[in-house]
Design an enzyme around this catalytic site. Structure first.
Site, PDB file in Angstrom:
ATOM      1  N   HIS A   1       0.831  -1.219   0.000  1.00 26.37           N
ATOM      2  CA  HIS A   1       0.000   0.000   0.000  1.00 26.37           C
ATOM      3  C   HIS A   1       0.863   1.265   0.000  1.00 26.37           C
ATOM      4  CE1 HIS A   1      -3.717  -2.306   0.869  1.00 26.37           C
ATOM      5  NE2 HIS A   1      -2.903  -3.048   1.608  1.00 26.37           N
TER       6      HIS A   1
ATOM      7  N   SER B   1      17.711  15.886 -18.160  1.00 25.11           N
ATOM      8  CA  SER B   1      16.973  17.150 -18.183  1.00 25.11           C
ATOM      9  C   SER B   1      17.657  18.142 -19.104  1.00 25.11           C
ATOM     10  CB  SER B   1      16.882  17.728 -16.766  1.00 25.11           C
ATOM     11  OG  SER B   1      16.302  19.014 -16.779  1.00 25.11           O
TER      12      SER B   1
ATOM     13  N   LYS C   1      21.072  15.921 -13.743  1.00 28.60           N
ATOM     14  CA  LYS C   1      19.913  15.072 -13.471  1.00 28.60           C
ATOM     15  C   LYS C   1      19.939  13.855 -14.400  1.00 28.60           C
ATOM     16  CE  LYS C   1      14.962  15.510 -12.539  1.00 28.60           C
ATOM     17  NZ  LYS C   1      14.409  14.350 -13.252  1.00 28.60           N
TER      18      LYS C   1
ATOM     19  N   GLU D   1      11.305   3.706 -18.231  1.00 29.31           N
ATOM     20  CA  GLU D   1      10.205   4.486 -18.790  1.00 29.31           C
ATOM     21  C   GLU D   1       9.889   4.049 -20.219  1.00 29.31           C
ATOM     22  OE1 GLU D   1      11.510   8.486 -18.355  1.00 29.31           O
ATOM     23  OE2 GLU D   1      11.190   8.534 -16.184  1.00 29.31           O
TER      24      GLU D   1
END
Length: 469
Positions: A185, A315, A321, A328
């Site tokens: 959860h 980025s 970054k 993805e």
């Protein structure tokens, strides 16, 4: 330009085109998407046409010179030489007749060239009478779909999934002694070894391999020989057996004739079944990829339990970054496969009486799903999974701070008191162990045993005796 004639009249065709009148009409009728059938499907279609020509030669229906010229033209199609001669849009007649005739015309005209004739003359090789002999679009196109998809599974996606299974299994062994916080959860749960987590991912990949192997078997029955409506009109009784034998001989496969040609022509249930398996695999891969990117989130203000390989800057504005791009990309592919499955399901509903009328869509979406999954899985395994490292210090720190450690106290002190300890730890910012020590619920030695993180990752009960309370 050259002028050809068919049953509907004159048609103007580019002079250097190997296609003929029916293909040209389809080009003009369906300027819809710009999508064309790819190499995998054309390769399979070439093999089907070649096998049919060989069977017709074996049966004495084609003369040797014409049959051999057709076979040579098919060999060139199989090799990819004439891919640019297939201009028909995927969104066309639902039986795929336009693409079947495209193949018939290209093969016929190339055979005519090989025999020294004139393109477009239909002599000495006719696209219908000779190249399409003993066949119909209605059995050729679904046969090509089965052949292309089965080969794509066996040569592409299944090996890619086996590679992912191997990579995940290796990480499961490497990370077996790293204990981390479990999560249910999205909340802290009892500890689990990072190796156990990756063994779960490896099991998912292994089960996917098994599902895909079963899916490939569902495609082994071929409709070839059903001709127009599954009755086999205009083909010799022995034609399908001979043609499929020739196909297997060329490909090293084990395709077999459909048990019921009416069903094999009219329904595309096997395609829907395979797509359903691909959807299941896509869902499984999404779970793995999402977990990996979440566990690697940060690097300082996320979970940070995994260190993912940096494969490219993440980025355009934030220097330094790095994003989990391989995970993805796989998630994007999986989403598209799920979308394809919805379209394929609707395509399966397109069976009306003796023919399915959504076959070009079924072929295109099924093959894209298989090929894109194979490419995405291979890239994810090689450029992400293989380079994953464990942040052991982060894992250890988070386990020590987990409130779920109170679960190990419950058998010794009772559920209610364990819950109070967890709540006090949360209020005060201390660890569960610190609160338990302060309360003196167990001896220090017993607490050592109860809060041993590795012990919590295996079945068993705490062994603290009552007199240590």
């Amino acid at each position: 330009m050259r002028t050809e004639y068919d049953a509907m009249g004159a048609v103007e065709i580019p002079s250097d085109a190997l296609w003929g009148a029916q293909t040209q009409r389809a080009v003009e009728n369906f300027p819809i998407s710009g999508l064309r059938f790819g190499r995998r499907f054309l390769h399979a279609l070439g093999h089907v046409k070649r096998a049919c020509a060989r069977a017709n030669l074996d049966l004495g229906l084609l003369s040797q010179p014409l049959g051999e010229a057709i076979v040579q033209a098919c060999d060139e199609l199989i090799a990819g030489r004439w891919d640019d001669q297939f201009p028909v849009d995927v969104f066309q007649t639902g039986s795929g007749t336009s693409t079947n005739m495209n193949a018939n015309e290209v093969i016929a005209n190339r055979a005519i060239q090989l025999l020294g004739g004139e393109i477009g003359s239909r002599a000495p090789v006719h696209p219908n009478d000779h190249v399409n002999m003993s066949q119909s679009s209605n059995d050729v196109i679904p046969t090509a779909i089965h052949v292309a998809a089965a080969l794509a599974l066996c040569d592409g996606l299944i090996p890619a999934m086996e590679r992912l299974h191997e990579a995940l299994s290796e990480k499961a062994c490497t990370f077996d002694d790293v204990v981390k916080t479990g999560r249910t959860h999205l909340q802290d749960a009892t500890p689990i070894r990072l190796g156990q987590v990756f063994s779960g991912y490896a099991a998912q990949a292994g089960k996917s391999v098994g599902r895909l192997q079963e899916a490939a078997d569902a495609l082994q029955e071929l409709p070839l020989g059903g001709t127009a409506v599954g009755t086999g009109l205009n083909r010799p009784v022995d034609f399908p057996r001979r043609a499929i034998s020739r196909l297997n001989e060329a490909l090293g496969t084990s395709f077999r004739e459909a048990e019921n040609h009416v069903e094999a022509n009219a329904a595309r249930d096997a395609v829907v079944e395979v797509s359903g398996v691909l959807k299941t695999v896509a869902v499984s891969l999404t779970k793995i990829a999402n977990d990996v990117r979440w566990l690697g989130s940060g690097p300082r203000n996320g979970l940070g339990e995994l260190e993912l390989p940096a494969v490219q800057p993440g980025s355009s504005i934030m220097p330094g970054k790095v994003n989990p791009v391989m995970a993805e990309a796989l998630i994007l592919v999986a989403a598209q496969v799920i979308g394809h499955d919805a379209a394929i399901t609707l395509g399966g509903l397109g069976g009306y009486f003796e023919l399915n009328l959504m076959m070009p869509l079924l072929a295109y979406d099924l093959l894209r799903s298989i090929e894109w999954l194979a490419n995405g899985v291979r890239a994810f395994a090689d450029r992400c999974v293989m380079g994953i490292e464990a942040n052991e210090e982060r894992c250890r720190t988070m386990v020590e701070r987990s409130l779920a450690l109170a679960t190990a106290l419950a058998p010794a002190v009772g559920h209610d008191e364990a819950a109070e300890i967890a709540q006090e730890a949360h209020r005060t910012g201390r660890t569960v162990r610190e609160v338990a020590e302060e309360r003196g619920v167990l001896s220090p030695e017993a607490l050592d045993r109860v809060f041993d993180p590795y012990r919590m990752t295996e079945p068993g009960m705490p062994d603290a005796p009552d007199d240590e309370r």
